[in-house]
Design a protein around this motif. Sequence first.
Motif, PDB file in Angstrom:
ATOM      1  N   LEU A 270       0.798  -1.224   0.000  1.00 31.25           N
ATOM      2  CA  LEU A 270       0.000   0.000   0.000  1.00 31.25           C
ATOM      3  C   LEU A 270       0.833   1.278   0.000  1.00 31.25           C
ATOM      4  O   LEU A 270       0.351   2.323  -0.352  1.00 31.25           O
ATOM      5  N   SER A 271       2.057   1.207   0.460  1.00 35.08           N
ATOM      6  CA  SER A 271       2.886   2.410   0.475  1.00 35.08           C
ATOM      7  C   SER A 271       4.321   2.027   0.177  1.00 35.08           C
ATOM      8  O   SER A 271       4.714   0.867   0.265  1.00 35.08           O
ATOM      9  N   GLU A 272       5.118   3.018  -0.191  1.00 31.98           N
ATOM     10  CA  GLU A 272       6.534   2.746  -0.445  1.00 31.98           C
ATOM     11  C   GLU A 272       7.215   2.220   0.805  1.00 31.98           C
ATOM     12  O   GLU A 272       8.115   1.377   0.744  1.00 31.98           O
ATOM     13  N   ALA A 273       6.769   2.695   1.968  1.00 33.86           N
ATOM     14  CA  ALA A 273       7.391   2.265   3.218  1.00 33.86           C
ATOM     15  C   ALA A 273       7.199   0.780   3.453  1.00 33.86           C
ATOM     16  O   ALA A 273       8.035   0.127   4.076  1.00 33.86           O
ATOM     17  N   SER A 274       6.091   0.204   2.918  1.00 29.60           N
ATOM     18  CA  SER A 274       5.820  -1.202   3.167  1.00 29.60           C
ATOM     19  C   SER A 274       6.801  -2.112   2.442  1.00 29.60           C
ATOM     20  O   SER A 274       6.878  -3.300   2.726  1.00 29.60           O
ATOM     21  N   ALA A 275       7.547  -1.559   1.473  1.00 29.84           N
ATOM     22  CA  ALA A 275       8.544  -2.356   0.759  1.00 29.84           C
ATOM     23  C   ALA A 275       9.871  -2.403   1.509  1.00 29.84           C
ATOM     24  O   ALA A 275      10.779  -3.136   1.127  1.00 29.84           O
ATOM     25  N   ARG A 276      10.012  -1.611   2.562  1.00 22.82           N
ATOM     26  CA  ARG A 276      11.251  -1.562   3.326  1.00 22.82           C
ATOM     27  C   ARG A 276      11.145  -2.442   4.568  1.00 22.82           C
ATOM     28  O   ARG A 276      10.063  -2.769   5.025  1.00 22.82           O
TER      29      ARG A 276
ATOM     30  N   GLU B  57      16.354   0.570  12.481  1.00 21.51           N
ATOM     31  CA  GLU B  57      16.814   1.166  11.234  1.00 21.51           C
ATOM     32  C   GLU B  57      16.000   0.576  10.088  1.00 21.51           C
ATOM     33  O   GLU B  57      15.721  -0.630  10.071  1.00 21.51           O
ATOM     34  N   GLU B  58      15.594   1.410   9.130  1.00 22.37           N
ATOM     35  CA  GLU B  58      14.860   0.937   7.964  1.00 22.37           C
ATOM     36  C   GLU B  58      15.796   0.810   6.776  1.00 22.37           C
ATOM     37  O   GLU B  58      16.585   1.713   6.488  1.00 22.37           O
ATOM     38  N   VAL B  59      15.713  -0.329   6.099  1.00 20.93           N
ATOM     39  CA  VAL B  59      16.587  -0.601   4.954  1.00 20.93           C
ATOM     40  C   VAL B  59      15.776  -1.300   3.863  1.00 20.93           C
ATOM     41  O   VAL B  59      14.737  -1.904   4.124  1.00 20.93           O
ATOM     42  N   ASP B  60      16.281  -1.206   2.623  1.00 20.65           N
ATOM     43  CA  ASP B  60      15.636  -1.905   1.513  1.00 20.65           C
ATOM     44  C   ASP B  60      15.929  -3.396   1.560  1.00 20.65           C
ATOM     45  O   ASP B  60      15.077  -4.220   1.208  1.00 20.65           O
ATOM     46  N   ASP B  61      17.146  -3.757   1.979  1.00 19.00           N
ATOM     47  CA  ASP B  61      17.558  -5.158   2.065  1.00 19.00           C
ATOM     48  C   ASP B  61      18.318  -5.330   3.376  1.00 19.00           C
ATOM     49  O   ASP B  61      19.347  -4.674   3.584  1.00 19.00           O
ATOM     50  N   PRO B  62      17.843  -6.184   4.280  1.00 21.77           N
ATOM     51  CA  PRO B  62      18.472  -6.299   5.599  1.00 21.77           C
ATOM     52  C   PRO B  62      19.724  -7.169   5.631  1.00 21.77           C
ATOM     53  O   PRO B  62      20.399  -7.250   6.647  1.00 21.77           O
ATOM     54  N   THR B  63      20.083  -7.789   4.506  1.00 16.43           N
ATOM     55  CA  THR B  63      21.166  -8.778   4.522  1.00 16.43           C
ATOM     56  C   THR B  63      22.483  -8.180   4.999  1.00 16.43           C
ATOM     57  O   THR B  63      23.140  -8.719   5.906  1.00 16.43           O
ATOM     58  N   GLU B  64      22.900  -7.080   4.401  1.00 19.35           N
ATOM     59  CA  GLU B  64      24.192  -6.481   4.747  1.00 19.35           C
ATOM     60  C   GLU B  64      24.207  -5.999   6.190  1.00 19.35           C
ATOM     61  O   GLU B  64      25.190  -6.212   6.921  1.00 19.35           O
TER      62      GLU B  64
ATOM     63  N   LEU C  46      23.589 -11.216  19.710  1.00 19.09           N
ATOM     64  CA  LEU C  46      22.780 -10.128  19.167  1.00 19.09           C
ATOM     65  C   LEU C  46      21.383 -10.285  19.756  1.00 19.09           C
ATOM     66  O   LEU C  46      20.645 -11.201  19.407  1.00 19.09           O
ATOM     67  N   THR C  47      21.031  -9.411  20.676  1.00 24.06           N
ATOM     68  CA  THR C  47      19.790  -9.595  21.449  1.00 24.06           C
ATOM     69  C   THR C  47      18.645  -8.750  20.905  1.00 24.06           C
ATOM     70  O   THR C  47      18.851  -7.670  20.339  1.00 24.06           O
ATOM     71  N   ASP C  48      17.437  -9.276  21.115  1.00 29.46           N
ATOM     72  CA  ASP C  48      16.187  -8.599  20.723  1.00 29.46           C
ATOM     73  C   ASP C  48      16.217  -8.165  19.264  1.00 29.46           C
ATOM     74  O   ASP C  48      15.726  -7.080  18.911  1.00 29.46           O
ATOM     75  N   CYS C  49      16.792  -9.002  18.424  1.00 26.71           N
ATOM     76  CA  CYS C  49      16.878  -8.670  16.998  1.00 26.71           C
ATOM     77  C   CYS C  49      15.598  -9.106  16.291  1.00 26.71           C
ATOM     78  O   CYS C  49      15.117 -10.227  16.486  1.00 26.71           O
ATOM     79  N   SER C  50      15.019  -8.216  15.499  1.00 20.91           N
ATOM     80  CA  SER C  50      13.826  -8.542  14.716  1.00 20.91           C
ATOM     81  C   SER C  50      13.906  -7.855  13.361  1.00 20.91           C
ATOM     82  O   SER C  50      14.510  -6.782  13.226  1.00 20.91           O
ATOM     83  N   VAL C  51      13.322  -8.498  12.372  1.00 18.04           N
ATOM     84  CA  VAL C  51      13.251  -7.950  11.021  1.00 18.04           C
ATOM     85  C   VAL C  51      11.793  -8.024  10.583  1.00 18.04           C
ATOM     86  O   VAL C  51      11.232  -9.110  10.446  1.00 18.04           O
ATOM     87  N   VAL C  52      11.167  -6.869  10.395  1.00 14.83           N
ATOM     88  CA  VAL C  52       9.758  -6.837  10.021  1.00 14.83           C
ATOM     89  C   VAL C  52       9.521  -5.798   8.944  1.00 14.83           C
ATOM     90  O   VAL C  52      10.329  -4.873   8.754  1.00 14.83           O
ATOM     91  N   ARG C  53       8.431  -5.978   8.239  1.00 13.60           N
ATOM     92  CA  ARG C  53       7.953  -4.946   7.338  1.00 13.60           C
ATOM     93  C   ARG C  53       6.757  -4.261   7.996  1.00 13.60           C
ATOM     94  O   ARG C  53       6.045  -4.879   8.778  1.00 13.60           O
ATOM     95  N   PRO C  54       6.509  -2.995   7.680  1.00 17.42           N
ATOM     96  CA  PRO C  54       5.345  -2.324   8.253  1.00 17.42           C
ATOM     97  C   PRO C  54       4.077  -3.100   7.936  1.00 17.42           C
ATOM     98  O   PRO C  54       3.876  -3.566   6.812  1.00 17.42           O
TER      99      PRO C  54
END
Length: 292
Positions: free
Chosen positions: A222-228, A243-250, A266-274
Motif C-alpha cells: 500500500l505504500s513505499e514504506a511497506s517495501a522496506r 533502522e529501515e533498509v531496503d535489504d536487511p542482509t548487509e 545479538l539480542t532482541d533482533c527482529s526484522v519486520v515490514r510495516p
Amino acid sequence: MSSAQPAITVVDLHKFYDQYEAVGGVNFEVAKGEIFGLLGPNGAGKTTTVEILEGYRSSSSGSVSVLGFNPAERPRALRERVGIVLQSSGMYRHVRVREAVAHWAGLYPQPRNVDEVLGIVGLDDAAQVTALVRTLSGGQQRRLDLALALIGDPDLIFLDEPTTGFDPAARRAAWATIKRLRDLGKTVLLTTHYLEEAQALCDRVAIIKSGKILAEGPPSTLSEASARYRVSWRDESGMLISEEVDDPTELLNRLTGEAIARGQSLTDCSVVRPSLEDVYLELTADETSEAQ
C-alpha cells in the motif's frame, strides 16, 4: 485476478447530505472471485459507499455497477445474486437454526443445500442445528447470519464487520469460513475495523477517509514504506536501535559479525515490514494528532 468484467465498478461516486459531502469522488473496482476490504475510521464514508452498492441508498452523482446492474434500481435479478451480512440482524429468535436457513432457502430460485451451507459456516453440529436462535452465542449468531446470506448461492457477498464481538478463537474460525467463500468462487466485499483481519483475508484493500480513497492495493504494497524492512536490535550498551533498509542482509551480517567479535549475542533482533495497521494509522492520522 480475473480479466473478466469486474464484480463491482465504482466511478467518481459522490454522496451529499444537504451541504455535507459524505463520499467525494470515490473510484475502485472489485474483481470477481476476490476478497476486497474497504477500510476507514468512523465517519469516513465507507458505510455510505457500501449501502449505495447494496442498493439501500442512492448516489448524488457518479456511476456504480454491481454484477452488471445499477443497484439503485434494486432489480430482482441482482438481489438474487447478492448476500448481505449486516452488523446485526433481526432474525426471529424462537425458530430453530435449520428451520431459519430452510425458510430463507425457499425465497430463492436455486438455493444451495441447507445442510451444506450449515457445514460451510460451522453450524452442522446436531445440537446447533436444532437449537433455538435465542440460545446461540454471539459467534454462533454471526455464523447463522452468514448462512442466511449464503443460502441463495450468491455470487457477491457483503460482510459488514462480520467478527465484531468475537473472541480470538471464534474470529479465526470465521476467517477460515470467509476464505472458504473465495475457494467457492465467491466475491466478497468486507468492512472491518480489525486491521489484522483485513491483512489475513483480503486480496486488496482500499483505505477511505473523509469520503476519499487514500490508498488502494494488496495489503503488503500500500505504500513505499511497506517495501522496506525495519531492523531492530540492542547495541552493546543495551539501547534498542531501529533502522529501515531496503535489504536487511548487509546490516544483519555486520551486526552479527560485530556481536561475535565482542563475544556477545545479538539480542532482541527482529526484522519486520510495516503491517497494514502501520500504513492505515499513518494514512488516517488526524492533523491534530500529527502535530502533537
